[in-house]
Design a protein around this motif. Sequence first.
Motif, PDB file in Angstrom:
ATOM      1  N   LEU A   1     -35.349 -44.124  13.375  1.00 27.44           N
ATOM      2  CA  LEU A   1     -35.409 -42.747  12.877  1.00 27.44           C
ATOM      3  C   LEU A   1     -34.377 -41.869  13.577  1.00 27.44           C
ATOM      4  O   LEU A   1     -34.701 -40.960  14.341  1.00 27.44           O
ATOM      5  CB  LEU A   1     -36.825 -42.214  13.044  1.00 27.44           C
ATOM      6  CG  LEU A   1     -37.897 -43.031  12.291  1.00 27.44           C
ATOM      7  CD1 LEU A   1     -39.290 -42.472  12.559  1.00 27.44           C
ATOM      8  CD2 LEU A   1     -37.607 -43.061  10.801  1.00 27.44           C
TER       9      LEU A   1
ATOM     10  N   PHE B   1     -33.847 -37.794  13.907  1.00 23.10           N
ATOM     11  CA  PHE B   1     -34.416 -36.915  14.930  1.00 23.10           C
ATOM     12  C   PHE B   1     -33.482 -36.755  16.137  1.00 23.10           C
ATOM     13  O   PHE B   1     -33.860 -36.196  17.160  1.00 23.10           O
ATOM     14  CB  PHE B   1     -35.786 -37.436  15.385  1.00 23.10           C
ATOM     15  CG  PHE B   1     -36.773 -37.594  14.258  1.00 23.10           C
ATOM     16  CD1 PHE B   1     -36.817 -36.673  13.219  1.00 23.10           C
ATOM     17  CD2 PHE B   1     -37.646 -38.662  14.226  1.00 23.10           C
ATOM     18  CE1 PHE B   1     -37.721 -36.818  12.163  1.00 23.10           C
ATOM     19  CE2 PHE B   1     -38.554 -38.817  13.182  1.00 23.10           C
ATOM     20  CZ  PHE B   1     -38.592 -37.891  12.146  1.00 23.10           C
TER      21      PHE B   1
ATOM     22  N   TRP C   1     -40.477 -39.534   1.621  1.00 22.41           N
ATOM     23  CA  TRP C   1     -41.348 -38.374   1.783  1.00 22.41           C
ATOM     24  C   TRP C   1     -42.772 -38.673   1.306  1.00 22.41           C
ATOM     25  O   TRP C   1     -43.742 -38.471   2.035  1.00 22.41           O
ATOM     26  CB  TRP C   1     -40.790 -37.133   1.069  1.00 22.41           C
ATOM     27  CG  TRP C   1     -41.776 -36.004   1.160  1.00 22.41           C
ATOM     28  CD1 TRP C   1     -42.550 -35.498   0.175  1.00 22.41           C
ATOM     29  CD2 TRP C   1     -42.144 -35.308   2.353  1.00 22.41           C
ATOM     30  NE1 TRP C   1     -43.382 -34.525   0.668  1.00 22.41           N
ATOM     31  CE2 TRP C   1     -43.154 -34.380   1.996  1.00 22.41           C
ATOM     32  CE3 TRP C   1     -41.721 -35.365   3.691  1.00 22.41           C
ATOM     33  CZ2 TRP C   1     -43.747 -33.520   2.931  1.00 22.41           C
ATOM     34  CZ3 TRP C   1     -42.320 -34.522   4.624  1.00 22.41           C
ATOM     35  CH2 TRP C   1     -43.307 -33.609   4.238  1.00 22.41           C
ATOM     36  N   ALA C   2     -42.899 -39.188   0.083  1.00 24.23           N
ATOM     37  CA  ALA C   2     -44.228 -39.360  -0.508  1.00 24.23           C
ATOM     38  C   ALA C   2     -45.067 -40.346   0.283  1.00 24.23           C
ATOM     39  O   ALA C   2     -46.269 -40.142   0.456  1.00 24.23           O
ATOM     40  CB  ALA C   2     -44.096 -39.835  -1.959  1.00 24.23           C
TER      41      ALA C   2
ATOM     42  N   LEU D   1     -44.219 -41.743   3.543  1.00 19.84           N
ATOM     43  CA  LEU D   1     -44.111 -41.752   5.010  1.00 19.84           C
ATOM     44  C   LEU D   1     -43.971 -40.372   5.646  1.00 19.84           C
ATOM     45  O   LEU D   1     -43.983 -40.262   6.860  1.00 19.84           O
ATOM     46  CB  LEU D   1     -42.907 -42.604   5.449  1.00 19.84           C
ATOM     47  CG  LEU D   1     -42.957 -44.083   5.087  1.00 19.84           C
ATOM     48  CD1 LEU D   1     -41.640 -44.743   5.463  1.00 19.84           C
ATOM     49  CD2 LEU D   1     -44.122 -44.766   5.796  1.00 19.84           C
ATOM     50  N   ARG D   2     -43.803 -39.345   4.843  1.00 25.67           N
ATOM     51  CA  ARG D   2     -43.604 -37.993   5.383  1.00 25.67           C
ATOM     52  C   ARG D   2     -42.341 -37.885   6.235  1.00 25.67           C
ATOM     53  O   ARG D   2     -42.284 -37.115   7.202  1.00 25.67           O
ATOM     54  CB  ARG D   2     -44.830 -37.531   6.176  1.00 25.67           C
ATOM     55  CG  ARG D   2     -46.082 -37.345   5.320  1.00 25.67           C
ATOM     56  CD  ARG D   2     -45.761 -36.665   4.045  1.00 25.67           C
ATOM     57  NE  ARG D   2     -46.931 -36.243   3.273  1.00 25.67           N
ATOM     58  CZ  ARG D   2     -46.898 -36.064   1.957  1.00 25.67           C
ATOM     59  NH1 ARG D   2     -45.795 -36.283   1.260  1.00 25.67           N
ATOM     60  NH2 ARG D   2     -47.959 -35.638   1.327  1.00 25.67           N
ATOM     61  N   ILE D   3     -41.328 -38.671   5.857  1.00 24.93           N
ATOM     62  CA  ILE D   3     -40.019 -38.574   6.484  1.00 24.93           C
ATOM     63  C   ILE D   3     -39.082 -37.898   5.495  1.00 24.93           C
ATOM     64  O   ILE D   3     -38.980 -38.322   4.338  1.00 24.93           O
ATOM     65  CB  ILE D   3     -39.489 -39.971   6.868  1.00 24.93           C
ATOM     66  CG1 ILE D   3     -40.362 -40.546   7.988  1.00 24.93           C
ATOM     67  CG2 ILE D   3     -38.014 -39.920   7.277  1.00 24.93           C
ATOM     68  CD1 ILE D   3     -40.137 -42.015   8.248  1.00 24.93           C
ATOM     69  N   ALA D   4     -38.438 -36.818   5.935  1.00 25.32           N
ATOM     70  CA  ALA D   4     -37.562 -36.033   5.064  1.00 25.32           C
ATOM     71  C   ALA D   4     -36.113 -36.345   5.430  1.00 25.32           C
ATOM     72  O   ALA D   4     -35.583 -35.807   6.392  1.00 25.32           O
ATOM     73  CB  ALA D   4     -37.871 -34.542   5.220  1.00 25.32           C
TER      74      ALA D   4
ATOM     75  N   GLY E   1     -30.905 -35.992   8.542  1.00 24.39           N
ATOM     76  CA  GLY E   1     -31.924 -35.181   7.878  1.00 24.39           C
ATOM     77  C   GLY E   1     -31.472 -33.761   7.591  1.00 24.39           C
ATOM     78  O   GLY E   1     -32.308 -32.866   7.479  1.00 24.39           O
ATOM     79  N   ASN E   2     -30.163 -33.556   7.453  1.00 27.71           N
ATOM     80  CA  ASN E   2     -29.670 -32.192   7.262  1.00 27.71           C
ATOM     81  C   ASN E   2     -29.518 -31.860   5.777  1.00 27.71           C
ATOM     82  O   ASN E   2     -28.461 -32.048   5.186  1.00 27.71           O
ATOM     83  CB  ASN E   2     -28.344 -32.011   7.994  1.00 27.71           C
ATOM     84  CG  ASN E   2     -28.551 -32.065   9.499  1.00 27.71           C
ATOM     85  OD1 ASN E   2     -29.588 -31.619  10.012  1.00 27.71           O
ATOM     86  ND2 ASN E   2     -27.590 -32.603  10.224  1.00 27.71           N
ATOM     87  N   PHE E   3     -30.590 -31.357   5.205  1.00 24.31           N
ATOM     88  CA  PHE E   3     -30.605 -31.002   3.779  1.00 24.31           C
ATOM     89  C   PHE E   3     -31.759 -30.049   3.549  1.00 24.31           C
ATOM     90  O   PHE E   3     -32.518 -29.725   4.473  1.00 24.31           O
ATOM     91  CB  PHE E   3     -30.733 -32.268   2.912  1.00 24.31           C
ATOM     92  CG  PHE E   3     -32.134 -32.830   2.855  1.00 24.31           C
ATOM     93  CD1 PHE E   3     -32.813 -33.167   4.016  1.00 24.31           C
ATOM     94  CD2 PHE E   3     -32.789 -33.005   1.643  1.00 24.31           C
ATOM     95  CE1 PHE E   3     -34.110 -33.672   3.972  1.00 24.31           C
ATOM     96  CE2 PHE E   3     -34.078 -33.511   1.598  1.00 24.31           C
ATOM     97  CZ  PHE E   3     -34.730 -33.841   2.767  1.00 24.31           C
ATOM     98  N   ASP E   4     -31.881 -29.594   2.316  1.00 20.44           N
ATOM     99  CA  ASP E   4     -32.961 -28.668   1.967  1.00 20.44           C
ATOM    100  C   ASP E   4     -34.198 -29.474   1.575  1.00 20.44           C
ATOM    101  O   ASP E   4     -34.199 -30.122   0.527  1.00 20.44           O
ATOM    102  CB  ASP E   4     -32.492 -27.791   0.802  1.00 20.44           C
ATOM    103  CG  ASP E   4     -33.622 -26.933   0.241  1.00 20.44           C
ATOM    104  OD1 ASP E   4     -34.727 -26.926   0.829  1.00 20.44           O
ATOM    105  OD2 ASP E   4     -33.394 -26.274  -0.784  1.00 20.44           O
ATOM    106  N   PRO E   5     -35.255 -29.434   2.381  1.00 19.26           N
ATOM    107  CA  PRO E   5     -36.424 -30.265   2.078  1.00 19.26           C
ATOM    108  C   PRO E   5     -37.137 -29.817   0.807  1.00 19.26           C
ATOM    109  O   PRO E   5     -37.951 -30.568   0.261  1.00 19.26           O
ATOM    110  CB  PRO E   5     -37.312 -30.099   3.311  1.00 19.26           C
ATOM    111  CG  PRO E   5     -36.936 -28.771   3.874  1.00 19.26           C
ATOM    112  CD  PRO E   5     -35.463 -28.604   3.578  1.00 19.26           C
ATOM    113  N   GLY E   6     -36.828 -28.611   0.327  1.00 17.70           N
ATOM    114  CA  GLY E   6     -37.407 -28.160  -0.932  1.00 17.70           C
ATOM    115  C   GLY E   6     -37.014 -29.059  -2.092  1.00 17.70           C
ATOM    116  O   GLY E   6     -37.722 -29.139  -3.093  1.00 17.70           O
TER     117      GLY E   6
END
Lengths: 291, 291
Positions: free
Chosen positions: A24, A27, A245-246, A248-251, A283-288
């Motif tokens: 990961l 992080f 995401w769905a 593992l909750r990793i964005a 992980g540098n993006f818009d999580p929306g």
Amino acid sequence: MRETPVLDLEPGALGLDGALTLKLELFQHTGSFKARGAFSVLLAAEVPAAGVVAASGGNFALAVAHAAAELGHPAAIFVPESSPPAKLERLRRGGAEVVVAGAFYDDALAAARERAAASGALELHAFDDPLVVAGQGTCGRELDRRRAGLDTLVVAVGGGGLCGGIAAWYGNEARIVATEPRRCPTLARALEAGAPIEVEVGGHAADSLGARRIGEHPWAALSRWVDDAVLVTDDAIRDAQRRLWAELRIAAEPGGAAALAALLSGAYVPGRDERVGVLICGGNFDPGSLA
Amino acid sequence: MRETPVLDLEPGALGLDGALTLKLELFQHTGSFKARGAFSVLLAAEVPAAGVVAASGGNFALAVAHAAAELGHPAAIFVPESSPPAKLERLRRGGAEVVVAGAFYDDALAAARERAAASGALELHAFDDPLVVAGQGTCGRELDRRRAGLDTLVVAVGGGGLCGGIAAWYGNEARIVATEPRRCPTLARALEAGAPIEVEVGGHAADSLGARRIGEHPWAALSRWVDDAVLVTDDAIRDAQRRLWAELRIAAEPGGAAALAALLSGAYVPGRDERVGVLICGGNFDPGSLA
């Protein structure tokens, strides 16, 4: 650096038959592996009083700004006009001088070189530097120490710094599966041609994997140690982001999910009992955009 | 279960003076620690052919549905009408029978009990069960094995299952800092009263920390081993969520970020060189809210 965590997934997770180990690296400081290479250069180099310059509106810019600030060097980051204001603000907050120069990346690069020539500042390249490749390779060394004996590493390729570094660490001890978006086939074309060549790039992951040419230094490692170079569609990358995401909750950003997309889309199919490590590298993006 | 990863943060990270160890339990099956308690009960109990029932529209429901499906038991989940359709869909995809029963949680609970009495199904409670508390405590045991010698554990409290289990694992070997939203002060009021009492709950983290009364079984551990019970505002929880994302690329739900909020807001201030572990215990929310 942070030692980034490792997550072992059971067979069946993400709909895959085999077990999987995720590194990961999203992080890491500044949200991607790029901080490793930036520190590697700045700690090894003689940095002039004029500091460092780099041209980038993305993960490398954040990494250079952070490493320079931590080590007490001035940093000037040259970005094209297309860079999102939020990213520029984040660079400024990190203490960097941000120079908006021209419409395209090449304009920013030219301005950065002009500045370096005039001021004597050290120009950093995002991937085509042996120290950068070695720095990114520490991510592989860390993973190897925590999970010895992986058979295969699946890694995304843009300019080749991360994958080249990891390939150089593992050498012939593991299979290296290099993954690129179909619309950024920089390594695939280089392998066909037998040498790095310029390609057109675009699509969903181009902000982090959109280098138009593999670096010569990464190429030295990639051409020697990459076992499979696979391509994934933009839809496969989006699907990998959604499932990370769905389930593992990793964005993860598009480039950060590209290596996993190789497995989920079947572009690379591991054998029975093959122990596979996958780099989730940014992980540098818009999580929306995951909603 | 998955062994969830641990992330060590350097002094200065998140603006805190000391080092910090995050236990990333949001990457557990179904996105929160609740799967531990659900498996703990179902593996220990004699499950009747009628299967299991539970009343919950939240993390516990997802965990029960998942554990029951994995172990081959039928599961009926009773939810109030206010439950978001996306959550119900996720429960159904997991194989559970979803019964929408009444306007409020208490209506769903009454309907679940009626079903259990009529069918002979096993009713599961989200926290007031020694097997659930023991199951959640395995999260503490895991962390202790990976990072022996932590001085302090900071843990969010709703009904008290997670914090009670972790307190029971560490006992007097570590300081237990229980954290609640100001608007869900269920443990704080119980400690004042000397016994669990019913309180009004609401606010930003009520979906996961909004139990109105500490369970008797968690209370047996909490009343004995909790050293500090602190309260955090909804704004402090939102700030913790934002900073987890902005600085670490971790997307935690409100209840999952509450323990960190205790440190960021100064509700709990560690001493010099105190080794602090923080449970990031859930990630089931809309990540678009981080933008």
